[in-house]
Design an enzyme around this catalytic site. Structure first.
Site, PDB file in Angstrom:
ATOM      1  N   ASN A  91       0.809  -1.220   0.000  1.00  0.00           N
ATOM      2  CA  ASN A  91       0.000   0.000   0.000  1.00  0.00           C
ATOM      3  C   ASN A  91       0.842   1.270   0.000  1.00  0.00           C
ATOM      4  O   ASN A  91       0.430   2.280  -0.571  1.00  0.00           O
ATOM      5  CB  ASN A  91      -0.929  -0.015   1.226  1.00  0.00           C
ATOM      6  CG  ASN A  91      -1.445   1.371   1.534  1.00  0.00           C
ATOM      7  OD1 ASN A  91      -2.350   1.892   0.886  1.00  0.00           O
ATOM      8  ND2 ASN A  91      -0.849   2.019   2.539  1.00  0.00           N
ATOM      9  N   TYR A 156       4.744   9.912 -10.894  1.00  0.00           N
ATOM     10  CA  TYR A 156       3.785   9.092 -10.125  1.00  0.00           C
ATOM     11  C   TYR A 156       3.054   8.133 -11.056  1.00  0.00           C
ATOM     12  O   TYR A 156       2.942   6.927 -10.773  1.00  0.00           O
ATOM     13  CB  TYR A 156       2.803  10.051  -9.432  1.00  0.00           C
ATOM     14  CG  TYR A 156       1.751   9.400  -8.545  1.00  0.00           C
ATOM     15  CD1 TYR A 156       2.096   8.464  -7.578  1.00  0.00           C
ATOM     16  CD2 TYR A 156       0.407   9.752  -8.655  1.00  0.00           C
ATOM     17  CE1 TYR A 156       1.137   7.888  -6.750  1.00  0.00           C
ATOM     18  CE2 TYR A 156      -0.561   9.195  -7.824  1.00  0.00           C
ATOM     19  CZ  TYR A 156      -0.189   8.257  -6.884  1.00  0.00           C
ATOM     20  OH  TYR A 156      -1.139   7.700  -6.066  1.00  0.00           O
ATOM     21  N   LYS A 160       3.080   3.911 -11.119  1.00  0.00           N
ATOM     22  CA  LYS A 160       1.890   3.081 -10.886  1.00  0.00           C
ATOM     23  C   LYS A 160       1.587   2.195 -12.097  1.00  0.00           C
ATOM     24  O   LYS A 160       1.074   1.089 -11.947  1.00  0.00           O
ATOM     25  CB  LYS A 160       0.684   3.972 -10.546  1.00  0.00           C
ATOM     26  CG  LYS A 160       0.815   4.673  -9.186  1.00  0.00           C
ATOM     27  CD  LYS A 160       0.818   3.701  -8.010  1.00  0.00           C
ATOM     28  CE  LYS A 160       0.695   4.417  -6.670  1.00  0.00           C
ATOM     29  NZ  LYS A 160       0.676   3.494  -5.528  1.00  0.00           N
TER      30      LYS A 160
HETATM   31  N1  LIG Z   1      -5.152   9.164  -1.354  1.00  0.00           N
HETATM   32  C1  LIG Z   1      -5.481   8.987  -2.607  1.00  0.00           C
HETATM   33  O1  LIG Z   1      -6.240   9.776  -3.200  1.00  0.00           O
HETATM   34  C2  LIG Z   1      -4.972   7.814  -3.382  1.00  0.00           C
HETATM   35  C3  LIG Z   1      -5.561   7.534  -4.609  1.00  0.00           C
HETATM   36  C4  LIG Z   1      -5.103   6.445  -5.343  1.00  0.00           C
HETATM   37  C5  LIG Z   1      -4.087   5.665  -4.866  1.00  0.00           C
HETATM   38  N2  LIG Z   1      -3.512   5.960  -3.654  1.00  0.00           N
HETATM   39  C6  LIG Z   1      -2.423   5.090  -3.203  1.00  0.00           C
HETATM   40  O2  LIG Z   1      -2.767   4.548  -1.958  1.00  0.00           O
HETATM   41  C7  LIG Z   1      -1.586   4.277  -1.207  1.00  0.00           C
HETATM   42  C8  LIG Z   1      -1.707   4.891   0.183  1.00  0.00           C
HETATM   43  O3  LIG Z   1      -1.867   6.283   0.005  1.00  0.00           O
HETATM   44  P1  LIG Z   1      -2.401   7.270   1.132  1.00  0.00           P
HETATM   45  O4  LIG Z   1      -3.293   8.213   0.448  1.00  0.00           O
HETATM   46  O5  LIG Z   1      -2.867   6.516   2.310  1.00  0.00           O
HETATM   47  O6  LIG Z   1      -1.020   8.064   1.425  1.00  0.00           O
HETATM   48  P2  LIG Z   1      -0.405   8.679   2.769  1.00  0.00           P
HETATM   49  O7  LIG Z   1      -1.474   9.052   3.709  1.00  0.00           O
HETATM   50  O8  LIG Z   1       0.558   9.708   2.290  1.00  0.00           O
HETATM   51  O9  LIG Z   1       0.391   7.423   3.357  1.00  0.00           O
HETATM   52  C9  LIG Z   1       1.509   6.905   2.681  1.00  0.00           C
HETATM   53  C10 LIG Z   1       2.113   5.790   3.509  1.00  0.00           C
HETATM   54  O10 LIG Z   1       3.291   5.299   2.840  1.00  0.00           O
HETATM   55  C11 LIG Z   1       4.356   5.266   3.782  1.00  0.00           C
HETATM   56  N3  LIG Z   1       5.638   5.521   3.110  1.00  0.00           N
HETATM   57  C12 LIG Z   1       5.923   6.521   2.263  1.00  0.00           C
HETATM   58  N4  LIG Z   1       7.212   6.484   1.887  1.00  0.00           N
HETATM   59  C13 LIG Z   1       7.766   5.420   2.545  1.00  0.00           C
HETATM   60  C14 LIG Z   1       9.079   4.881   2.597  1.00  0.00           C
HETATM   61  N5  LIG Z   1      10.091   5.402   1.896  1.00  0.00           N
HETATM   62  N6  LIG Z   1       9.292   3.803   3.377  1.00  0.00           N
HETATM   63  C15 LIG Z   1       8.282   3.272   4.101  1.00  0.00           C
HETATM   64  N7  LIG Z   1       7.023   3.726   4.084  1.00  0.00           N
HETATM   65  C16 LIG Z   1       6.768   4.813   3.322  1.00  0.00           C
HETATM   66  C17 LIG Z   1       4.042   6.381   4.771  1.00  0.00           C
HETATM   67  O11 LIG Z   1       4.626   6.109   6.039  1.00  0.00           O
HETATM   68  P3  LIG Z   1       5.820   6.928   6.715  1.00  0.00           P
HETATM   69  O12 LIG Z   1       5.790   8.330   6.190  1.00  0.00           O
HETATM   70  O13 LIG Z   1       5.515   6.799   8.164  1.00  0.00           O
HETATM   71  O14 LIG Z   1       7.026   6.170   6.308  1.00  0.00           O
HETATM   72  C18 LIG Z   1       2.513   6.263   4.887  1.00  0.00           C
HETATM   73  O15 LIG Z   1       2.161   5.285   5.824  1.00  0.00           O
HETATM   74  C19 LIG Z   1      -0.426   4.846  -2.025  1.00  0.00           C
HETATM   75  O16 LIG Z   1       0.193   3.822  -2.753  1.00  0.00           O
HETATM   76  C20 LIG Z   1      -1.108   5.816  -2.975  1.00  0.00           C
HETATM   77  O17 LIG Z   1      -0.394   5.998  -4.166  1.00  0.00           O
HETATM   78  C21 LIG Z   1      -3.939   7.009  -2.897  1.00  0.00           C
END
Ligand SMILES: NC(=O)c1ccc[n+]([C@@H]2O[C@H](COP(=O)([O-])OP(=O)(O)OC[C@H]3O[C@@H](n4cnc5c(N)ncnc54)[C@H](OP(=O)(O)O)[C@@H]3O)[C@@H](O)[C@H]2O)c1
Length: 242
Positions: A91, A156, A160
């Site tokens: 994720n 990005y 993906k």
């Molecule tokens: N939100 C949206 O609209 C959306 C839409 C489509 C897809 N997504 C996808 O859904 C997934 C989760 O997104 P989210 O919206 O929940 O994002 P978020 O709130 O920014 O959370 C991202 C997570 O990834 C972890 N992370 C980032 N870089 C990392 C690294 N180098 N090593 C380890 N952990 C890392 C962060 O943890 P730490 O910072 O604590 O390391 C955090 O737990 C992502 O793959 C995103 O692309 C999101």
């Protein structure tokens, strides 16, 4: 009645907030043991409290997903602690916004390292454990940008697309095995990440992380002959069929 994920062990990356936290809590409601991983230990502890509050077990293993050794250590420590792995949720993800001609190579590499390279390494390292499970699942969280493109999101978007491509190949490799591979392609979800890339979307029009988590729970508890390879999940206010 026994909860549906009793005795099952899951790794959820990006479990410190957002969608990863919601997925961890959803799996915990069915009594799974969740290996929570990310970098922010305090935030992982908050997720762990929520996991235990709903009846799951939480085990924190921090990892830096741009570091191959850190990923290997995460899987090794999971195997040593639990001797099994049933669910891997890739994720964690990062985004980057800038026009292609203004995108630094470092930004491109960072997106690919977290969004595509890390899931590849995690899948490779976790497969020996997943193969021992009676029914295992790999859930890769891509994005709507995994199947289309937006301006100012080339790094990005490309990362993906790479994750989607790897997922399709792996699904073929694992066809007929005990491991099912699924890809989720959500649109805008109300998390920190979306605030950075799509501040134009009204908060009330965003999906909630729990809505994505419910779908993950469905996939990892469904055992029939019907398989959903890929889910496209859009905001009700967005354009149907893209
Ligand atoms: N939100 C949206 O609209 C959306 C839409 C489509 C897809 N997504 C996808 O859904 C997934 C989760 O997104 P989210 O919206 O929940 O994002 P978020 O709130 O920014 O959370 C991202 C997570 O990834 C972890 N992370 C980032 N870089 C990392 C690294 N180098 N090593 C380890 N952990 C890392 C962060 O943890 P730490 O910072 O604590 O390391 C955090 O737990 C992502 O793959 C995103 O692309 C999101």
């Amino acid at each position: 009645m026994e909860k549906r994920l009793t005795g099952k062990v899951a790794i959820v990356t990006g479990a410190s907030r957002g969608i990863g936290r919601a997925i961890s809590v959803a799996l915990a409601k069915e009594a799974a043991t969740i290996v929570l991983t990310a970098r922010a230990i305090d935030k992982l502890k908050e997720t762990a409290e929520q996991v235990t509050a709903v009846g799951g077990k939480a085990h924190i293993i921090p990892a830096e997903l741009t570091d191959e050794q850190s990923i290997k250590d995460l899987v090794r420590a999971t195997g040593e602690r639990f001797s099994r792995l049933d669910i891997l949720v890739n994720n964690a993800g990062i985004t980057h916004s800038s026009k292609l001609e203004e995108t630094a190579t470092e930004d491109w590499d960072r997106c690919h390292n977290v969004n595509a390279r890390a899931p590849f390494i995690l899948c490779r390292e976790a497969l020996p454990l997943l193969k021992k499970s009676e029914a295992a699942y790999i859930i890769n969280i891509a994005s709507v940008v995994g199947v289309k493109g937006y301006p100012s999101q080339s790094a990005y978007t490309a990362s993906k697309h790479a994750l989607r491509g790897m997922t399709i190949s792996l699904s073929e490799e694992l066809k007929g095995s005990n491991i099912r591979v699924h890809l989720l392609c959500p649109g805008g979800v109300d998390t920190d990440l979306v605030q950075k890339v799509r501040p134009d979307i009204k908060k009330q029009d965003l999906m909630q992380p729990e809505e994505i988590a419910e779908l993950v729970l469905y996939l990892v508890t469904h055992k029939g002959n019907a398989v959903i390879d890929e889910l496209h999940i859009r905001r009700a206010a967005s354009t149907p069929w893209f």
